[in-house]
Write a protein that holds these residues in place. Structure first.
Motif, mmCIF file in Angstrom:
data_model
loop_
_atom_site.group_PDB
_atom_site.id
_atom_site.type_symbol
_atom_site.label_atom_id
_atom_site.label_comp_id
_atom_site.label_asym_id
_atom_site.label_seq_id
_atom_site.Cartn_x
_atom_site.Cartn_y
_atom_site.Cartn_z
ATOM 1 N N ARG A 18 42.088 45.007 30.393
ATOM 2 C CA ARG A 18 42.881 45.470 31.558
ATOM 3 C C ARG A 18 43.110 44.300 32.331
ATOM 4 N N LEU A 19 44.522 43.909 32.250
ATOM 5 C CA LEU A 19 45.218 43.100 32.785
ATOM 6 C C LEU A 19 45.300 43.059 34.412
ATOM 7 N N ASP A 20 45.217 44.514 34.904
ATOM 8 C CA ASP A 20 45.311 44.247 36.254
ATOM 9 C C ASP A 20 43.800 44.307 37.120
ATOM 10 N N PHE A 21 42.855 43.986 36.455
ATOM 11 C CA PHE A 21 41.524 44.256 37.151
ATOM 12 C C PHE A 21 41.505 42.901 38.046
ATOM 13 N N GLN A 22 40.594 43.120 38.927
ATOM 14 C CA GLN A 22 40.216 42.131 40.200
ATOM 15 C C GLN A 22 38.761 41.614 39.743
ATOM 16 N N LEU A 23 38.906 40.331 39.373
ATOM 17 C CA LEU A 23 37.522 39.669 38.856
ATOM 18 C C LEU A 23 36.498 39.857 39.863
ATOM 19 N N LEU A 48 35.855 46.200 35.011
ATOM 20 C CA LEU A 48 35.994 47.350 36.132
ATOM 21 C C LEU A 48 36.978 47.028 37.177
ATOM 22 N N HIS A 49 37.629 47.974 37.708
ATOM 23 C CA HIS A 49 38.225 47.878 39.036
ATOM 24 C C HIS A 49 37.304 48.130 39.845
ATOM 25 N N ALA A 87 37.834 47.239 48.034
ATOM 26 C CA ALA A 87 36.550 47.772 47.795
ATOM 27 C C ALA A 87 35.593 46.804 46.889
ATOM 28 N N SER A 88 36.005 45.513 46.644
ATOM 29 C CA SER A 88 35.180 44.747 45.947
ATOM 30 C C SER A 88 34.112 44.284 46.457
ATOM 31 N N CYS A 89 34.097 43.768 47.746
ATOM 32 C CA CYS A 89 33.008 43.135 48.296
ATOM 33 C C CYS A 89 31.727 44.125 48.611
ATOM 34 N N PRO A 90 32.299 45.548 49.099
ATOM 35 C CA PRO A 90 31.359 46.533 49.549
ATOM 36 C C PRO A 90 30.657 46.978 48.169
#
Length: 116
Positions: A18-23, A48-49, A87-90
Motif C-alpha cells: 500500500r504505497l499510500d500508507f502513513q508510516l 495500515l492507514h 488519526a495517526s497520533c490518537p
C-alpha cells in the motif's frame, strides 16, 4: 544501464503493498506490527492507514469487558501530545493504552480476523 534497471527493480520490489500508507512509528505500533507479521503475515497490517487502525480499535472495544474498557480509557492519552490533524497520533495513543492494559495479543488476533 542494466545495473540501474536492477537497482530500480529491487527498490520497487521492496516497496509496501500500500504505497499510500502513513508510516506509524510508535513503540506500541512497532510491537503490534511485529506481532501481526508473525500471526497473519499476508494481511500486511504493518501498512495500515491510521483510519484503518482507528476503525479496528473501535471494533475491538465491544469485545472487552467493561472493566477493560475503563482501564483503556484511563490509560489512553487521546489527542494529548498530538500536533496537527489526523488519526495517526490518537490511534497510536489508543494502541499504547491497549498494550499497557495487557490486551495487545488479543487486539492483534482481532485485527488479523477483522475485515478492513
Amino acid at each position: 544501464m542494466l545495473i540501474s534497471a536492477a537497482v530500480l527493480g529491487g527498490l520497487l520490489a521492496a516497496q509496501p503493498s500500500r504505497l499510500d500508507f502513513q508510516l506509524m512509528t510508535s513503540p506500541a505500533y512497532q510491537n503490534f506490527a511485529d506481532k501481526a507479521d508473525a500471526l497473519c503475515p499476508t494481511r500486511n497490517l504493518r501498512h495500515l492507514h491510521p483510519a484503518d487502525l482507528d476503525g479496528i480499535e473501535e471494533g475491538f472495544m465491544p469485545s472487552m469487558t467493561r472493566r477493560e474498557r475503563h482501564r483503556i480509557a484511563t490509560l489512553n492519552r487521546g489527542d494529548k501530545g498530538c500536533t496537527g490533524a489526523g488519526a495517526s497520533c490518537p490511534a497510536q495513543n489508543t494502541l499504547a493504552a491497549i498494550s499497557q492494559a495487557g490486551l495487545l495479543d488479543a487486539f492483534v488476533s482481532f485485527a488479523c480476523a477483522s475485515a478492513i
